[in-house]
Design a protein around this motif. Structure first.
Motif, PDB file in Angstrom:
ATOM      1  N   GLU A   1      65.477   6.318 -14.363  1.00  0.00           N
ATOM      2  CA  GLU A   1      65.480   5.794 -15.730  1.00  0.00           C
ATOM      3  C   GLU A   1      66.886   5.409 -16.162  1.00  0.00           C
ATOM      4  N   TRP A   2      67.879   6.224 -15.735  1.00  0.00           N
ATOM      5  CA  TRP A   2      69.271   5.894 -16.059  1.00  0.00           C
ATOM      6  C   TRP A   2      69.680   4.575 -15.388  1.00  0.00           C
TER       7      TRP A   2
ATOM      8  N   VAL B   1      59.358  -0.565 -10.058  1.00  0.00           N
ATOM      9  CA  VAL B   1      57.917  -0.308 -10.058  1.00  0.00           C
ATOM     10  C   VAL B   1      57.566   0.697  -8.966  1.00  0.00           C
ATOM     11  N   ASP B   2      58.133   0.495  -7.772  1.00  0.00           N
ATOM     12  CA  ASP B   2      57.871   1.403  -6.658  1.00  0.00           C
ATOM     13  C   ASP B   2      58.328   2.828  -6.988  1.00  0.00           C
ATOM     14  N   LEU B   3      59.499   2.950  -7.627  1.00  0.00           N
ATOM     15  CA  LEU B   3      60.014   4.267  -8.017  1.00  0.00           C
ATOM     16  C   LEU B   3      59.057   4.964  -8.980  1.00  0.00           C
TER      17      LEU B   3
ATOM     18  N   GLU C   1      52.469   4.816 -16.404  1.00  0.00           N
ATOM     19  CA  GLU C   1      52.689   4.169 -17.704  1.00  0.00           C
ATOM     20  C   GLU C   1      53.994   3.374 -17.696  1.00  0.00           C
ATOM     21  N   ARG C   2      55.064   3.992 -17.162  1.00  0.00           N
ATOM     22  CA  ARG C   2      56.353   3.310 -17.092  1.00  0.00           C
ATOM     23  C   ARG C   2      56.312   2.188 -16.052  1.00  0.00           C
ATOM     24  N   ALA C   3      55.599   2.437 -14.952  1.00  0.00           N
ATOM     25  CA  ALA C   3      55.467   1.406 -13.919  1.00  0.00           C
ATOM     26  C   ALA C   3      54.800   0.160 -14.494  1.00  0.00           C
ATOM     27  N   LEU C   4      53.765   0.369 -15.302  1.00  0.00           N
ATOM     28  CA  LEU C   4      53.057  -0.761 -15.906  1.00  0.00           C
ATOM     29  C   LEU C   4      53.958  -1.520 -16.875  1.00  0.00           C
ATOM     30  N   CYS C   5      54.797  -0.792 -17.603  1.00  0.00           N
ATOM     31  CA  CYS C   5      55.710  -1.425 -18.556  1.00  0.00           C
ATOM     32  C   CYS C   5      56.673  -2.367 -17.822  1.00  0.00           C
TER      33      CYS C   5
ATOM     34  N   ALA D   1      63.354   7.238  -5.454  1.00  0.00           N
ATOM     35  CA  ALA D   1      61.919   7.360  -5.192  1.00  0.00           C
ATOM     36  C   ALA D   1      61.652   8.453  -4.172  1.00  0.00           C
ATOM     37  N   GLN D   2      62.485   8.524  -3.144  1.00  0.00           N
ATOM     38  CA  GLN D   2      62.313   9.563  -2.124  1.00  0.00           C
ATOM     39  C   GLN D   2      62.542  10.955  -2.704  1.00  0.00           C
ATOM     40  N   LEU D   3      63.480  11.048  -3.639  1.00  0.00           N
ATOM     41  CA  LEU D   3      63.778  12.342  -4.266  1.00  0.00           C
ATOM     42  C   LEU D   3      62.778  12.709  -5.357  1.00  0.00           C
TER      43      LEU D   3
END
Length: 693
Positions: free
Chosen positions: A240-241, A262-264, A272-276, A231-233
């Protein structure tokens, strides 16, 4: 004694004389309350077994498990000859109950009593040192560990590694880490955490990959740590990996891991991915809900932020300060005053007045919804007015056109002895920009370094470029950009481009656009603004060329969108929108307004239309801008004395600005429009914005 006998019946089957075996078994089973434990301890006293270190060790362990450190300490002080096991139990128990200083104190007492620590003592004392950041004691322990021959113990080594990593001695931690023959997941996680604490996020992610290559299975804590590094980077691909690995090993239901995912995704802007991930979580704590709300609000999706908030409400979860800040931010973006007031009433008013972050969010919401009196009321009621709170009210006054008052508040800030920071001057310079106060802006900008020892940041240069550009001092603005100690960003160049648009300097605008295209090649706004400049100067061929470039590169113009809140419900309108259930009434209202405007002498400012079309067509195109649709909807659905509040995602065009001035006279209504640039408050044919920029 009778009550003690009744208690005994609930603990032992043989109530007359429980055997030593029964006592041991009962101690091994554990207890539900300290009262039960005290009964067994009393029985040991009665049987003369109160000095049996083995039994006492079990009693003390049970007492610590129940969280009663005082009773455990009392037992220990009454022990005549405590052995090494009891000392270790005390130290371990204090550490387990987060009493780290007391654990360190007991270690010192143990040494005074002549006992030498062993491989069971060191890990817990080192953990206490780590939590207390007692590095000096940790180093002394390391010396003793080597002398005592425990430096090959994996648990002792791992504890040393955690100490060095947490205290910021990463190189020493790496030396200890390399010396561990069989590294466990705790060792790997400690070194990953050490890298993160030093800001070496890439090394943390690379170390996690090595962990997997060595066949070590990460636990939830190590996964959370490496996801925080991603997340910091902003390293979405690694995140995803790791998510794929999480699903592969069946940890996708772990609440800590999914919260980190979710935070990442939120911090990476992939809502969109966070919601998934969020929707797939079996359990969601208030932190996760708040992260989603804040994410949507921060990335310009206020309606989605409120949708998540309403979902949280349906789950009967009370908002915390973090989620409330996101909700208020969303309401501010939408100009949803009623909704913001309702949401803020879900929490105690004192929480806002005693928490600078929450208070600032409430001030900002009121100000951006055009209710400056309420914003001022909150500011006046704040119990702790730190510089953040002062900055909020200064910015609020400036954005609502009360620049002189904002400057007066700054004077009060200085008199109160509050040290202004960089954000204070952002608010002041923005106020100067809106009021066209060039000389005052120069004084504030220069005083940052000369008077307040603050180094101007790129935001301050952007404000000055904006101020100079809007005031027609384009050459001076351009020279300021050239003299900046840092590379100009899109905001700085965009500010100059806005000045070029206002003063129709197409030559400089072309130069600026070339810079912007390098920085943001897919930002449609750059192309649209240049096209507007050409259109306003009637250079239709050049405007067409810009549009062709946009088409060739697949760049789509961001559609104008406006929001208006009626009875707590936010309605959205797009340019030319006919999807609303009241569309027929809305366009009928616009037609009626158009007739009244023409009768009052209003002439459409068709220079703001992009295309080389007939004047009549231009007027028709201007008539269906999203803010005008929202205005008509508001006029239809609100009482005659209500203020109409509209928020827009783009700048209000000059034609709409002039039209709304006159509409405020015709209808006798106060109309507040906030676009992505500034506030426009229309009352009786005038606007609090002295000029439209």
């Amino acid at each position: 004694m009778n009550s003690g006998g009744k208690q005994a019946m609930t603990i032992f089957t043989n109530t007359t004389s429980p055997s030593l075996v029964e006592i041991k078994n009962r101690l091994l089973q554990g207890f539900n309350s300290i009262k039960q434990l005290k009964h067994v301890h009393a029985l040991l006293l009665r049987l003369g077994l109160d000095q049996d270190n083995y039994l006492l060790n079990m009693v003390m362990g049970s007492s610590f498990n129940l969280g009663d450190t005082k009773y455990t300490s009392l037992i220990f002080t009454q022990t005549k000859q405590p052995n090494m096991f009891l000392w270790n139990t005390m130290i371990r128990g204090f550490v387990s109950n987060d009493c780290f200083q007391r654990a360190i104190g007991f270690y010192h007492f143990m040494r005074i009593d002549g006992f030498l620590p062993n491989n069971f003592t060191f890990p817990f004392v080192l953990k206490a040192c780590t939590r207390q950041l007692d590095f000096q004691l940790g180093v002394r322990l390391h010396t003793i560990i080597v002398k005592a021959g425990f430096d090959s113990d994996v648990f002792v080594k791992t504890s040393l590694l955690c100490l060095y990593a947490k205290c910021g001695f990463l190189e020493d931690a790496l030396k200890v880490f390399d010396d561990i023959p069989e590294k466990n997941v705790v060792s790997w996680t400690a070194i990953i955490t050490g890298y993160i604490n030093e800001g070496k996020f890439r090394e943390a992610v690379d170390t996690f990959r090595k962990l997997l290559d060595m066949g070590v299975r990460p636990d939830s804590f190590s996964l959370v740590r490496v996801l925080s590094a991603c997340a910091q980077l902003g390293d979405l691909s690694s995140g995803e990996w790791i998510e794929g690995y999480v699903r592969e090993v069946g940890m996708e239901k772990n609440v800590f891991v999914t919260t980190a995912l979710v935070d990442l995704y939120v911090k990476s802007g992939n809502m969109e991915r966070a919601l998934c991930v969020f929707d797939g979580m079996p359990e969601k704590d208030i932190v996760t809900w708040g992260t989603m709300i804040q994410g949507y609000a921060s990335y310009g999706f206020p309606k989605e932020a409120l949708d998540i908030f309403f979902r949280m409400q349906r789950e009967n979860l009370e908002p915390d300060g973090y989620s409330m800040v996101g909700v208020l931010s969303a309401c501010a973006s939408l100009g949803a005053l009623e909704l913001g007031v309702w949401a803020s009433n879900l929490m105690d008013r004192n929480e806002f007045l005693s928490n600078p972050v929450m208070g600032t969010a409430l001030i900002d919401m009121y100000a951006k919804c055009g209710s400056l009196a309420r914003a001022w009321e909150v500011f006046r009621g704040m119990k702790d007015r730190d510089v953040v709170v002062w900055n909020a009210i200064i910015s609020s006054l400036a954005m609502n056109g009360h620049v002189k008052t904002a400057l007066g508040v700054f004077g009060q800030l200085e008199k109160r002895g509050v040290q202004p920071n960089e954000n204070t001057f952002v608010g002041l310079l923005c106020g100067c920009t809106h009021a066209g106060l060039v000389d005052q802006g120069h004084r504030f900008f220069n005083s940052m370094s000369r008077v307040f020892s603050l180094t101007p940041r790129i935001e301050h240069y952007g404000c000055m470029v904006d101020l100079l550009g809007r005031s027609g001092l384009l050459d001076e603005a351009h020279q300021l950009i050239k003299s900046m100690p840092m590379e100009p960003n899109t905001i700085v160049w965009g500010a100059l481009l806005g000045g070029c648009r206002l003063h129709k300097n197409t030559d400089l605008a072309e130069h600026v656009l070339n810079q912007l295209i390098v920085l943001e090649p897919w930002n449609s706004g750059n192309y649209v603004l240049l096209s507007n400049i050409y259109s306003a100067s009637r250079k239709w061929d050049d405007a067409e060329k810009i549009r062709s470039i946009m088409i060739d590169r697949g760049i789509k113009k961001l559609r104008g969108s406006s929001w208006i809140e009626i009875n707590g419900v936010v309605h959205e309108f797009l340019v030319g929108d006919k999807m609303h259930p009241q569309s027929e009434k809305i366009y009928a209202e616009l037609d009626e307004l158009s007739i009244k405007l023409k009768a009052a002498g209003f002439v459409h400012t068709t220079d703001y239309v992009l295309f080389d079309i007939e004047e009549e067509e231009k007027e028709q195109f201007l008539g269906c801008h999203s803010e005008k649709l929202a205005l008509a909807f508001g006029l239809i659905n609100t009482p005659p004395n209500d203020v109409i509040r509209i928020a827009k995602n783009l700048r209000v065009c000059g034609d709409c600005h002039e039209a709304m001035k006159l509409v405020s006279t015709i209808t006798g209504r106060e109309i507040i429009v906030r676009d992505n640039n500034r506030f426009h408050c229309f009352i009786n044919g005038s606007c609090s914005c002295k000029d439209f920029w």
